[in-house]
Design a protein around this motif. Structure first.
Motif, short mmCIF file in Angstrom:
data_model
loop_
_atom_site.label_atom_id
_atom_site.label_comp_id
_atom_site.label_asym_id
_atom_site.label_seq_id
_atom_site.Cartn_x
_atom_site.Cartn_y
_atom_site.Cartn_z
N ASN A 112 0.81 -1.23 0.00
CA ASN A 112 0.00 0.00 0.00
C ASN A 112 0.84 1.28 0.00
OD1 ASN A 112 -1.80 -1.97 2.09
ND2 ASN A 112 -2.91 -1.01 0.42
N TYR A 113 2.07 1.21 0.51
CA TYR A 113 2.89 2.43 0.59
C TYR A 113 3.63 2.73 -0.71
CZ TYR A 113 2.44 1.95 5.73
OH TYR A 113 1.99 1.84 7.02
N GLN A 114 3.47 1.85 -1.72
CA GLN A 114 4.12 2.11 -3.01
C GLN A 114 3.46 3.30 -3.70
OE1 GLN A 114 6.72 0.35 -4.94
NE2 GLN A 114 7.21 -0.11 -2.82
N GLY A 150 8.15 -3.62 -2.80
CA GLY A 150 8.08 -3.31 -1.38
C GLY A 150 9.50 -3.21 -0.87
N VAL A 151 9.73 -3.66 0.36
CA VAL A 151 11.09 -3.64 0.91
C VAL A 151 11.53 -5.08 1.24
CG1 VAL A 151 10.87 -1.27 1.76
CG2 VAL A 151 10.31 -3.19 3.27
N ARG A 152 12.81 -5.21 1.60
CA ARG A 152 13.40 -6.55 1.68
C ARG A 152 12.66 -7.51 2.61
NH1 ARG A 152 17.60 -8.63 -0.35
NH2 ARG A 152 18.29 -6.59 -1.06
N GLU A 156 15.62 -1.28 1.86
CA GLU A 156 15.69 -1.87 3.20
C GLU A 156 14.56 -1.28 4.05
OE1 GLU A 156 17.69 -4.33 3.62
OE2 GLU A 156 18.80 -4.10 1.76
N CYS A 157 14.67 -1.31 5.38
CA CYS A 157 13.59 -0.79 6.24
C CYS A 157 14.23 -0.40 7.57
CB CYS A 157 12.53 -1.86 6.44
SG CYS A 157 11.38 -1.51 7.77
N SER A 158 14.02 0.84 7.99
CA SER A 158 14.66 1.29 9.23
C SER A 158 14.12 0.53 10.45
CB SER A 158 14.49 2.80 9.42
OG SER A 158 13.12 3.16 9.39
N LEU A 159 12.86 0.11 10.37
CA LEU A 159 12.29 -0.63 11.51
C LEU A 159 12.87 -2.05 11.57
CD1 LEU A 159 10.41 -0.93 13.88
CD2 LEU A 159 8.52 -1.36 12.29
N ALA A 160 12.86 -2.74 10.44
CA ALA A 160 13.44 -4.10 10.43
C ALA A 160 14.92 -4.06 10.83
CB ALA A 160 13.28 -4.73 9.04
N VAL A 183 5.91 -8.51 12.07
CA VAL A 183 6.32 -9.03 10.75
C VAL A 183 7.37 -8.13 10.08
CG1 VAL A 183 4.34 -10.47 10.17
CG2 VAL A 183 4.26 -8.01 9.70
N ASN A 184 7.48 -6.90 10.53
CA ASN A 184 8.50 -6.00 9.96
C ASN A 184 9.87 -6.31 10.56
OD1 ASN A 184 5.93 -4.89 9.47
ND2 ASN A 184 6.76 -2.83 9.27
N THR A 185 10.35 -7.52 10.29
CA THR A 185 11.65 -7.98 10.78
C THR A 185 12.26 -8.87 9.70
OG1 THR A 185 10.41 -9.75 11.90
CG2 THR A 185 11.26 -7.99 13.29
N GLU A 199 12.21 1.64 16.04
CA GLU A 199 11.14 2.45 15.45
C GLU A 199 11.33 2.54 13.95
OE1 GLU A 199 11.76 6.23 17.45
OE2 GLU A 199 13.02 6.94 15.80
N CYS A 200 10.24 2.84 13.27
CA CYS A 200 10.28 3.20 11.85
C CYS A 200 10.46 4.71 11.80
CB CYS A 200 8.95 2.79 11.21
SG CYS A 200 8.55 3.77 9.75
N HIS A 201 11.49 5.17 11.11
CA HIS A 201 11.76 6.62 11.16
C HIS A 201 10.65 7.43 10.49
CE1 HIS A 201 13.02 5.83 7.03
NE2 HIS A 201 13.19 7.13 6.85
N ARG A 221 6.70 10.10 3.95
CA ARG A 221 6.83 9.19 2.81
C ARG A 221 8.06 8.32 3.03
NH1 ARG A 221 4.90 8.44 -2.04
NH2 ARG A 221 3.64 10.30 -2.27
N CYS A 222 7.92 7.02 2.83
CA CYS A 222 9.04 6.10 3.06
C CYS A 222 10.00 6.14 1.87
CB CYS A 222 8.51 4.68 3.25
SG CYS A 222 9.84 3.48 3.43
N PRO A 223 11.24 6.53 2.09
CA PRO A 223 12.17 6.60 0.97
C PRO A 223 12.50 5.23 0.39
CG PRO A 223 13.33 6.96 3.04
CD PRO A 223 11.86 6.90 3.37
N TYR A 224 12.44 4.19 1.22
CA TYR A 224 12.77 2.85 0.72
C TYR A 224 11.68 2.33 -0.22
CZ TYR A 224 15.82 3.32 4.73
OH TYR A 224 16.73 3.80 5.64
N MET A 225 10.44 2.59 0.15
CA MET A 225 9.32 2.15 -0.68
C MET A 225 9.37 2.82 -2.05
SD MET A 225 7.04 0.06 0.47
CE MET A 225 6.64 -0.78 1.98
S1 SF4 Z 1 7.42 2.93 6.29
FE1 SF4 Z 1 8.84 2.41 7.94
S2 SF4 Z 1 8.30 0.28 8.50
FE2 SF4 Z 1 7.44 0.70 6.45
S3 SF4 Z 1 9.05 0.01 5.03
FE3 SF4 Z 1 9.36 2.22 5.35
S4 SF4 Z 1 10.90 2.31 7.00
FE4 SF4 Z 1 10.03 0.23 7.03
#
Ligand code: SF4
Length: 329
Positions: free
Chosen positions: A32-34, A67-69, A92-96, A120-122, A179-181, A280-284
């Motif tokens: 959904n965040y794409q 999505g992310v890894r 990648e993902c700052s939370l994972a 699940v975000n691991t 945390e997720c940044h 907005r998630c930069p990784y997504m």
């Molecule tokens: S929004 Fe946060 S938890 Fe979701 S993929 Fe991006 S960094 Fe990770």
């Protein structure tokens, strides 16, 4: 980290992808965040667990995960015989990333006998060390099923952990301070400002957000609890389901802003407004149509998970969806 803009003309990408998907018996999953233009190219859109389950249940032999890894790893864990590809290898993902398997091993050593609950975000390696996984939709149910005399290691999100502790009142919870940044940057001040400007708006808030403070929960209580009509603490998928049913005229939304297009599609009659429009998630946003084409054409970015790790991680995911597999009764 730069965020990529949409291409002006998507027609050529659509045509190339259509041919490649058929040739390779492949499907595209988009979280959904794409960005909207990636979701429009996908076969399925949703949260990470839903997408991995849908991919497992199709006949497709190749899965492209926009999505992310950790999401692509989850798809591989559930579909070990399928080829799973991540079209942005640097997603990648700052939370994972806020907990490693080595850190979890050390944490477990300090609390022998504790039940490990991993969001699940691991990474796959962290899931493999957990007793059970959870999503933001079922974390309260999972922790609530653990007897109060057992210690619980909840990881990695501190805001989700605090929410779960508050709702369940579980006395044995220890919470990893990850945390997720992106969500952490949706602050109490952002929320207070938006609420002051829009006193009649209702709120939908993801429990990973930094604005999930005791003051917010007091407000939720005053409005009838965290599932009241005024303040709803909801997972990604629950937000979309709530949007479909909503009779509100104006809803403030605290989560990553990629979801806004799905909320508007779910109910165009409602005015949805982001609490922090920069969340907005930069990784997504590293997935592009061009990368989707390259991934399929050249079969690059395949995600591999060690078989033993995948088997252990799959058990933690299965315990999440099947209470009968949980050993603590
Ligand atoms: S929004 Fe946060 S938890 Fe979701 S993929 Fe991006 S960094 Fe990770």
């Amino acid at each position: 980290m730069s965020i990529i803009a949409p291409p002006e003309d998507m027609t050529a990408y659509r045509e190339q992808l259509s041919e490649l998907l058929e040739e390779q018996n492949a499907i595209i999953l988009a979280h959904n965040y794409q960005p909207t233009w990636i979701k429009e190219l996908a076969d399925f859109t949703g949260d990470s667990l839903y997408l991995s389950q849908r991919a497992r249940d199709t006949d497709a032999t190749t899965i492209i995960f926009a999505g992310v890894r950790f999401m692509a790893e989850t798809a591989k864990i559930l579909s070990p015989d399928k080829g799973v590809f991540l079209p942005a290898e640097d997603a990648e993902c700052s939370l994972a990333d806020s907990i490693t398997s080595a850190e979890l091993i050390e944490w477990k050593r300090r609390y022998p006998g504790a039940i490990v609950v991993a969001y699940v975000n691991t990474s796959a390696a962290v899931k493999a060390l957990a007793d059970v996984c959870c999503t933001s939709a079922n974390a309260v149910e999972i922790v609530g099923s653990i007897p109060p005399d057992r210690e619980v290691l909840f990881l990695p999100d501190q805001f989700l952990g605090a929410y779960v502790q508050r709702v369940t009142g579980h006395p044995g919870m220890h919470i990893w301070m990850g945390e997720c940044h992106v969500h952490a940057d949706i602050t109490p001040q952002h929320l207070a400002d938006k609420m002051a400007q829009n006193p009649l708006a209702t709120l939908m808030i993801h429990p990973e957000c930094g604005c999930t403070t005791p003051a917010l929960y007091q407000l939720a209580d005053a409005s009838g609890g965290p599932t009241s009509q005024r303040v709803r603490i909801l997972s990604t998928n629950q937000m979309i389901e709530e949007a479909k049913r909503s009779t509100a005229t104006h809803v403030l939304v605290a989560t990553e802003i990629g979801i806004m297009s799905d909320l508007i599609n779910a109910n165009p009659a409602v005015r949805f407004e982001a609490v922090n429009p920069r969340a907005r998630c930069p990784y997504m946003n590293r997935v592009t149509p061009e990368r989707l084409v390259e991934t399929l054409r050249d079969r690059i970015g395949e995600v591999h998970v060690d078989q033993e790790i995948a088997a252990q991680a799959r058990l933690a995911v299965e315990r999440m969806v099947d209470p009968g597999l949980r050993a603590w009764g």
